[in-house]
Scaffold this motif. Structure first.
Motif, PDB file in Angstrom:
ATOM      1  N   ASN A   1      43.535  30.110  45.721  1.00 58.56           N
ATOM      2  CA  ASN A   1      44.200  30.696  44.473  1.00 58.56           C
ATOM      3  C   ASN A   1      43.191  31.609  43.633  1.00 58.56           C
ATOM      4  O   ASN A   1      42.001  31.138  43.444  1.00 58.56           O
ATOM      5  CB  ASN A   1      44.635  29.492  43.511  1.00 58.56           C
ATOM      6  CG  ASN A   1      45.553  30.038  42.591  1.00 58.56           C
ATOM      7  OD1 ASN A   1      45.759  31.125  42.346  1.00 58.56           O
ATOM      8  ND2 ASN A   1      46.430  29.069  42.080  1.00 58.56           N
ATOM      9  N   GLY A   2      43.548  32.669  43.063  1.00 54.71           N
ATOM     10  CA  GLY A   2      42.629  33.767  42.568  1.00 54.71           C
ATOM     11  C   GLY A   2      41.868  34.398  43.409  1.00 54.71           C
ATOM     12  O   GLY A   2      41.233  35.335  42.626  1.00 54.71           O
ATOM     13  N   MET A   3      41.631  34.250  44.638  1.00 52.36           N
ATOM     14  CA  MET A   3      40.617  34.973  45.391  1.00 52.36           C
ATOM     15  C   MET A   3      41.476  36.306  46.198  1.00 52.36           C
ATOM     16  O   MET A   3      42.459  36.126  46.231  1.00 52.36           O
ATOM     17  CB  MET A   3      40.057  34.365  46.523  1.00 52.36           C
ATOM     18  CG  MET A   3      39.158  33.259  45.986  1.00 52.36           C
ATOM     19  SD  MET A   3      38.271  32.540  47.631  1.00 52.36           S
ATOM     20  CE  MET A   3      36.928  33.678  47.894  1.00 52.36           C
ATOM     21  N   TRP A   4      40.456  37.301  46.219  1.00 53.57           N
ATOM     22  CA  TRP A   4      41.030  38.607  46.916  1.00 53.57           C
ATOM     23  C   TRP A   4      41.029  38.244  48.480  1.00 53.57           C
ATOM     24  O   TRP A   4      40.465  37.483  48.974  1.00 53.57           O
ATOM     25  CB  TRP A   4      40.225  39.699  46.683  1.00 53.57           C
ATOM     26  CG  TRP A   4      40.094  40.122  45.308  1.00 53.57           C
ATOM     27  CD1 TRP A   4      39.339  39.991  44.357  1.00 53.57           C
ATOM     28  CD2 TRP A   4      41.007  41.101  44.862  1.00 53.57           C
ATOM     29  NE1 TRP A   4      39.498  40.621  43.318  1.00 53.57           N
ATOM     30  CE2 TRP A   4      40.722  41.516  43.381  1.00 53.57           C
ATOM     31  CE3 TRP A   4      42.373  41.850  45.107  1.00 53.57           C
ATOM     32  CZ2 TRP A   4      41.283  41.971  42.628  1.00 53.57           C
ATOM     33  CZ3 TRP A   4      42.860  42.540  44.353  1.00 53.57           C
ATOM     34  CH2 TRP A   4      42.541  42.777  43.086  1.00 53.57           C
ATOM     35  N   ALA A   5      42.063  38.803  49.201  1.00 57.52           N
ATOM     36  CA  ALA A   5      42.504  38.664  50.539  1.00 57.52           C
ATOM     37  C   ALA A   5      43.089  39.705  51.161  1.00 57.52           C
ATOM     38  O   ALA A   5      43.532  40.769  50.517  1.00 57.52           O
ATOM     39  CB  ALA A   5      43.379  37.475  50.597  1.00 57.52           C
ATOM     40  N   LEU A   6      42.833  39.916  52.591  1.00 61.85           N
ATOM     41  CA  LEU A   6      43.754  40.777  53.240  1.00 61.85           C
ATOM     42  C   LEU A   6      45.250  40.479  53.065  1.00 61.85           C
ATOM     43  O   LEU A   6      45.585  39.669  52.789  1.00 61.85           O
ATOM     44  CB  LEU A   6      42.961  40.952  54.815  1.00 61.85           C
ATOM     45  CG  LEU A   6      41.698  41.512  54.892  1.00 61.85           C
ATOM     46  CD1 LEU A   6      41.332  41.097  56.423  1.00 61.85           C
ATOM     47  CD2 LEU A   6      41.532  42.939  54.673  1.00 61.85           C
TER      48      LEU A   6
END
Lengths: 226, 226
Positions: free
Chosen positions: A40-45
């Motif tokens: 949660n809250g992280m950047w991702a592809l």
DNA sequence: ACAAAAGTGTTGACTTTACACCCATGG
DNA sequence: CCATGGGTGTAAAGTCAACACTTTTGT
């Protein structure tokens, strides 16, 4: 195979796409900010899990649409990532795809049910990503360099036409080297896969460039050999 | 992701390998006869389902070993097949791989717990296969033609050395065209990736051919450009 | 008229292709 | 000594790489 054999239970498939674009001379990739656990809250592809009631490409297109609002993106298989612990909670195998889009043709949804902030990041400034997405992205960037040597990936970048200087810059950026203007033009024209629309793009205070388009019926060809 | 969301439940991953060899001038692929349902009694490509406690390549190697007795096969990713109804019982996504082996180095197990009769079939005489394996195999044969243009796939075919006429025949068979002996030799030698062992193979009533080997440290290179 | 980028041809280096004769062996 | 396929060089064609000047536009 027995359905209840615990050896096979609770596996899933992640469909992960590295969607690239070229913006003012910078190669960028589309990332989303996760709004749910895990990560949660992280950047991702861009991507997510395949559903049982859809084919692989359907699932991929659905995930991209749900999380970014983008549709009809040309995607090609890139790789498969299958370390047993690459996802928490349950065993997931990731299938990765590469896409290349024209910024002018896309309208990003900034906020969706599952994500906030879809944003373009320069591929030289990638934050820490969820899951093994940093590994997937690095691999995709390398594959993009190979894919760009063949013309088909460029078709999706310039559906509305392009100028030769413009397309040359894309090559130079992705391959990370200068190309000779005359040789580039000669090469591309000799392949019989683009044509001059005889229209021109006017720039400020410079000679206008001709607009070319891909010939629809032309096959995918190799532009550069190495 | 919620583990019990029925959208994701009971998916699995098939690891499917098309293992090729060249036997007396014929390109062959390894098939196994199934001994369990579904598709009991039908021929199939070598492979099976990934377990939860193993990485992708571990699972692939395990499946190949269990069903054929073969070990240490060089395999490369080929494609992913994900139609929602491609397997009965539960949803399975198949990841396909290509391998190329030297017949002299392999000892097939004819009978295993799960299969009977591992056998080599000429790629021009393939029976109806279980699942969507005919589709997977056709795709793999096409990819093999592309893969063979780069040298790395040949390394696994000839770990003990090879003669130039022999390796040329493999190219001619897979690419399905005649190549000039002198040019082929010149090209392969110019790449600095094989060396003459100075040993000879004696044939019956012909001039013996020299045995070459791949230089271990040499990189994979492109042999033919088209 | 100037600045800025577009457009254009030629040459030499290299790579690829086409082609024909001699050689080593077993029978 | 003959049949079989292995081994070798050269020349012509094609492709690639390097290079500089003229054209068009807006200001």
């Amino acid at each position: 195979m027995e359905i209840n054999n615990p050896k096979y239970k609770n596996q899933g498939i992640h469909l992960i796409s590295s969607i690239f674009t070229v913006d003012k001379g910078i190669v960028k990739v589309l990332l989303i900010k996760r709004k749910n656990n895990p990560y949660n809250g992280m950047w991702a592809l861009v991507g997510g899990a395949l559903y049982n009631d859809e084919d692989l490409m359907e699932g991929l297109n659905r995930e991209i649409f749900e999380k970014t609002g983008l549709k009809n993106i040309d995607l090609r298989l890139c790789n498969v990532f299958g370390k047993k612990d690459r996802a928490p909670l349950i065993r997931m195998v990731a299938v990765s795809y590469i896409g290349l889009v024209d910024l002018k043709n896309v309208e990003l949804l900034k906020e969706t049910l599952k994500t906030s902030n879809a944003e373009w990041f320069s591929i030289t400034e990638i934050p820490a990503l969820a899951y093994d997405h940093n590994e997937i992205l690095t691999d995709s960037i390398n594959k993009l360099k190979i894919a760009i040597l063949r013309t088909d990936i460029l078709r999706s970048l310039y559906p509305l036409g392009f100028t030769l200087p413009e397309i040359q810059k894309v090559y130079e950026l992705i391959l990370n080297k200068k190309l000779d203007r005359r040789n580039f033009r000669k090469k591309l024209l000799s392949l019989n896969l683009i044509y001059d629309t005889e229209k021109k793009v006017n720039f400020v205070g410079r000679k206008p460039a001709n607009i070319y388009k891909f010939i629809e019926s032309a096959e995918n060809k190799e532009i550069f050999r190495r």
